[in-house]
Enzyme design. Structure first.
Site, PDB file in Angstrom:
ATOM      1  N   TRP A   1      17.745  -7.992  19.631  1.00  0.00           N
ATOM      2  CA  TRP A   1      16.516  -8.399  20.316  1.00  0.00           C
ATOM      3  C   TRP A   1      16.770  -9.732  21.022  1.00  0.00           C
ATOM      4  O   TRP A   1      17.325 -10.660  20.448  1.00  0.00           O
ATOM      5  CB  TRP A   1      15.419  -8.554  19.273  1.00  0.00           C
ATOM      6  CG  TRP A   1      14.082  -8.958  19.794  1.00  0.00           C
ATOM      7  CD1 TRP A   1      13.434  -8.484  20.902  1.00  0.00           C
ATOM      8  CD2 TRP A   1      13.210  -9.931  19.203  1.00  0.00           C
ATOM      9  NE1 TRP A   1      12.213  -9.106  21.028  1.00  0.00           N
ATOM     10  CE2 TRP A   1      12.045  -9.990  19.995  1.00  0.00           C
ATOM     11  CE3 TRP A   1      13.290 -10.751  18.079  1.00  0.00           C
ATOM     12  CZ2 TRP A   1      10.977 -10.830  19.703  1.00  0.00           C
ATOM     13  CZ3 TRP A   1      12.233 -11.585  17.794  1.00  0.00           C
ATOM     14  CH2 TRP A   1      11.077 -11.628  18.607  1.00  0.00           C
TER      15      TRP A   1
ATOM     16  N   ASP B   1      15.507  -8.054   9.363  1.00  0.00           N
ATOM     17  CA  ASP B   1      14.369  -8.072  10.275  1.00  0.00           C
ATOM     18  C   ASP B   1      13.756  -6.678  10.209  1.00  0.00           C
ATOM     19  O   ASP B   1      14.376  -5.701  10.636  1.00  0.00           O
ATOM     20  CB  ASP B   1      14.828  -8.398  11.703  1.00  0.00           C
ATOM     21  CG  ASP B   1      13.642  -8.571  12.656  1.00  0.00           C
ATOM     22  OD1 ASP B   1      13.873  -8.983  13.811  1.00  0.00           O
ATOM     23  OD2 ASP B   1      12.492  -8.287  12.258  1.00  0.00           O
TER      24      ASP B   1
ATOM     25  N   LYS C   1       3.835  -3.552  15.196  1.00  0.00           N
ATOM     26  CA  LYS C   1       3.932  -2.183  15.685  1.00  0.00           C
ATOM     27  C   LYS C   1       3.329  -1.182  14.720  1.00  0.00           C
ATOM     28  O   LYS C   1       2.564  -0.320  15.120  1.00  0.00           O
ATOM     29  CB  LYS C   1       5.395  -1.792  15.930  1.00  0.00           C
ATOM     30  CG  LYS C   1       6.032  -2.380  17.173  1.00  0.00           C
ATOM     31  CD  LYS C   1       6.351  -3.803  17.071  1.00  0.00           C
ATOM     32  CE  LYS C   1       7.274  -4.327  18.125  1.00  0.00           C
ATOM     33  NZ  LYS C   1       7.586  -5.741  17.805  1.00  0.00           N
TER      34      LYS C   1
END
Lengths: 422, 452
Positions: free
Chosen positions: B181, B262, B298
């Protein structure tokens, strides 16, 4: 030999846990951190069983029943929002609408500076987040600068600039003997600081002392800061809460703007809109022109992105809903005045009670000081007595949160203070 | 002679002094003041220079900048496949029903106030989040060896964890996968860690470069921190298999490498919350320590509410407690305490078994729609006879597909077909619908055949 084999047999049973550090921790040497001096007070208060206990510690507003308040304008805003808000990411700089309205509060409803787009502004995580973002920005773009912080100040200010790795110095502010402003020494410190130093100023309702410069004094402060080319950074966490009138409470900022300073401002809606836990605030930096404001804003966003990416939406929409609706805004202004007036009333009552009790000391400062806090002048030992003997909780620097004083407890509080100071 | 401001000799200004000073100020004309100003302060003045004059404009964030560009485009066929935010078949953002329900409950509860949360956030939220990621029966939880603090979504959790590590851990280097990311490197650098990379994605297979990964982690100095995507790797969608995870775990434990997970897509990858947490749970079951950053952006659709949690699994309860106290020192000067709204929604849902079940169903529906988009895109490319092997589209997992398109091809697709995506060729499958798949397939086909 047999023992070693037996032991290793046990260890071998855990071949599934190859190399796991299950015996020792990487963190064994981590020291337990000291409790936060302010938030630790509430923890202690909550643990106290006494029916007489009084919490005048943390600076959160309470009504006359000692209860936290959700403003009516906030409830109404939430009703309008519920079910209608999608929870998409805000831009890195936060809610544009919220920021626009927030700038008007600080810089003036019809501010030319806003019209000229000279202000770089981003939504921040309440006052703390705004200060931290600025401190990080200061470190990155003025790496040789230092910040001058008043003595005393909100304890977290020191933590913020320290974590941003900006060297800090202090300047005289509170004068213990008069329980007022040490103006001469403050001006001296401004004059003696190296040119181009950064100065942290409380825009109104100084925390923890409640001692604010007068208008004339602000003009002088502005003059001397200007003469030295210092940068003025305002922490405004109590706009509306000090006098009851947000315009009046922004006077210091307006003086500096008139005088041509390029200031920075941290604004918070924690207290004046009662949005504490929503973490809504704004950081603004006044620039030379629109181009520079665009550049500065983009760099502030670069600092926000690796910290939290973009700020929380809920509280921001509450603020913009209220401030962009004339009726809701009017209601808010009324409710802020009610809160401020109650506090002013409690100041009068506390002082009155102490004088009635025949206290030998002067308690003038209770009504001279302004905003949520009163710097009582009590020593740490006296504070400890208040806690241990009377179940009264405040920070050990003698700071009383007037918001925690009610008609129900003001006599008890006055009595207790009289007991430990007579 | 320029009148001097007399500083009052007594510490509190008498009213006479104040009046005098006010008078003096009025007498001092602007020109007199500016003389002083020029003499002492080259950086100030009336139409003054700002101390920040030298600040230059920062480049647009590469990911968020995509949406900015998309918004500017007037084309009716434009498609935003940039940011990883879920969209419905109609291309609309989605607020889960169960979230709306929770919102209403909170609104109707008149006893709710907006007071400051504790520095570590909502206790219930923290407890439930730990249970969600580690499993309610996790030994680490039972033994009180986990400290969990509420943070601002995944970003905030990573940042707080990294700042703690920079202060208290003996190794200041974190290894991040190549690619990762876009925001990861900055999060860690600003926290005070130095960043190195380990091989992860293999462009030739569009899969995992497992050998390279093992080699790079194997040669990392003992104790180094390693960032691991728990599932649904962003941006590639390429995840290790369970067997590969086990090998990674063994290697890392043998070298005492510290895992920092993560977890931004739990439930979104396979559609099953427990399955998507397998990698993390392996590292907890072995009794070792790890960091986990959790995001609800999300999987609960709470994006802008910034809800997340940082968990630190320690080998002993007293250690976890000390760690928590130090985490508070990181948080206090950053934002004091976390925002209440989003975490309250999460806690409301997680603690009610009916609402929790509702959530898992809605979550699975989102994950399934994405899996279906993968299939449709794959089929569409095959139907067009687009050259190349596109099986990675259905092999990759989670919200993103690493198409393998190069930046020239991406640029072409944006220019000619109004498709918006990051220049590394990553597309957010969540931004696709049955209606728009053909358009994307056309664009990819054109890009591959006309631009190399």
């Amino acid at each position: 030999m047999a023992i070693r084999r037996a032991m290793s047999g046990r260890i071998m049973d855990r071949t599934a846990v190859v190399g796991a550090r299950y015996m020792s921790s990487w963190w064994r040497s981590v020291q337990p951190a000291p409790k936060d001096p302010i938030l630790g007070v509430t923890e202690a208060f909550l643990a106290d069983q006494s029916p007489d206990k009084v919490n005048v510690g943390v600076g959160a507003y309470r009504d006359d029943n000692g209860k936290p308040v959700v403003l009516e304008c906030v409830r109404e805003a939430e009703r309008r929002i519920a079910g209608n808000l999608n929870m998409e990411y805000l831009p890195m700089g936060g809610s544009v609408k919220m920021v626009e309205e927030t700038l008007k509060l600080a810089y003036g409803e019809n501010s030319e500076l806003i019209k000229e787009k000279r202000i770089a502004a981003v939504q921040a995580l309440s006052g703390t987040g705004a200060c931290r973002l600025f401190a990080d920005f200061q470190k990155r773009f003025c790496p040789d600068s230092q910040i001058y912080i008043p003595v005393p100040t909100w304890a977290n200010h020191h933590n913020i600039w320290r974590d941003a790795q900006v060297p800090q110095k202090t300047y005289h502010y509170y004068h213990p003997e008069s329980k007022g402003l040490d103006f001469a020494a403050m001006i001296d410190d401004i004059k003696n600081a190296p040119n181009g130093s950064f100065f942290l100023l409380h825009a109104c309702a100084h925390n923890p002392t409640g001692v604010d410069p007068s208008e004339e004094q602000w003009r002088e402060i502005s003059h001397h800061i200007k003469a030295k080319g210092h940068f003025a950074f305002f922490d405004m966490a109590y706009q509306g809460f000090a006098s009851g009138d947000p315009e009046k409470d922004a006077k210091a900022i307006r003086i500096f703007l008139e005088d041509g300073h390029h200031i920075g401002i941290a604004q918070s809606y924690a207290k004046n809109m009662g949005l504490y836990g929503q973490r809504v605030g704004c950081l603004s930096v006044l620039c030379e022109d629109e181009k520079q404001a665009v550049a500065v804003k983009s760099q502030l966003q670069q600092l926000a992105r690796p910290m939290y990416s973009n700020p929380p939406v809920h509280g921001a929409v509450i603020v913009s809903t209220i401030l962009s609706d004339p009726d809701l805004k009017k209601q808010w202004l009324k409710e802020v005045k009610v809160m401020a007036d109650r506090i002013i009333g409690m100041r009068t009552a506390l002082r009155g009670n102490l004088e009635k009790l025949g206290s030998p000391l002067s308690w003038q400062h209770i009504t001279n000081q302004i905003g949520m806090f009163c710097y009582s002048g009590l020593t740490p030992e006296q504070v400890d007595r208040l806690t241990n003997e009377f179940h009264i909780y405040m920070t050990r620097n003698g700071r009383i949160s007037m918001a925690g004083v009610t008609t129900g407890n003001v006599k008890y509080l006055a009595n207790a203070i009289h007991e430990v100071t007579k | 002679m320029r009148p001097e401001f007399t500083s009052p000799s007594s510490s509190s200004s008498s009213s006479a002094d104040r009046r005098l000073n006010a008078l003096v100020r009025h007498l001092a004309t602007p020109s007199m003041v500016s003389q002083t100003a020029v003499a002492f302060s080259p950086t100030s003045g009336f139409h003054g220079d700002s101390v920040f004059s030298h600040v230059v404009r920062a480049p647009e964030d590469p990911i968020l900048g995509v949406t900015v560009a998309y918004n500017k485009d007037p084309s009716p066929v434009k498609l935003n496949l940039g940011v990883g935010a879920y969209r419905t078949e109609e291309g609309k953002p989605l607020v889960l029903n169960v979230v709306r329900k929770a919102e209403q409950m909170l609104l109707n509860d008149k006893s709710r106030v907006k007071e400051y949360l504790p520095i570590v956030g909502i206790a219930e939220f923290n407890k439930l989040s730990a249970q969600l990621i580690f499993g309610a029966d996790s030994p680490a939880i039972r033994e009180n060896r986990v400290t969990t603090v509420q943070c601002l979504s995944g970003t905030g959790s990573l940042r707080v964890g990294a700042e703690f590590l920079a202060r208290h851990y003996h190794q200041k280097t974190i290894y991040i996968p190549q690619p990762t990311w876009g925001n990861h490197p900055k999060v860690f650098t600003l926290a005070g860690l130095s960043v190195k990379t380990y091989r992860y994605y293999d462009p030739t297979t569009r899969g995992l470069n497992f050998q390279g990964l093992l080699e790079d982690l194997g040669s990392a100095p003992s104790g180094s921190i390693v960032l691991l995507h728990a599932c649904a790797h962003n941006p590639t969608g390429v995840d290790p298999t369970l067997q590969q995870w086990e090998q990674i775990r063994q290697l890392m434990r043998s070298k005492a490498l510290l895992p920092f997970f993560d977890s931004a897509y739990q439930g979104f990858a396979s559609g099953n919350l427990d399955e998507d947490a397998q990698s993390i749970r392996m590292f907890v079951t072995d009794g070792g320590e790890c960091f986990v950053a959790q995001s609800y952006a999300k999987n609960m659709g709470l994006y802008g509410e910034r809800v997340g949690a940082l968990s630190v699994v320690c080998t002993a309860a007293d250690v976890a407690s000390k760690v928590e106290s130090q985490l508070k020192l990181v948080i206090r000067p950053m934002f004091s305490n976390p925002p209440i709204h989003g975490a309250s929604i999460v806690a409301t849902i997680l603690k009610d078994s009916n609402m929790f079940n509702e959530w898992t169903i809605e979550l699975k529906a989102m994950a399934d729609r994405i899996i279906s988009m993968r299939k449709q895109l794959f089929d569409a490319l095959r139907a067009r006879g687009t050259p190349g092997d596109w099986s990675h589209i259905i092999k990759q997992i989670g919200m993103f597909t690493f198409t393998g398109l190069n930046s020239k091809q991406v640029e072409f697709m944006t220019r000619e077909y109004h498709i918006y995506m990051t220049s590394d060729g990553r597309i957010s499958m969540a931004g696709l619908s049955s209606k728009t798949v053909p358009h994307l397939a056309d664009a990819i086909h054109a890009a591959v055949t006309r631009m190399t």
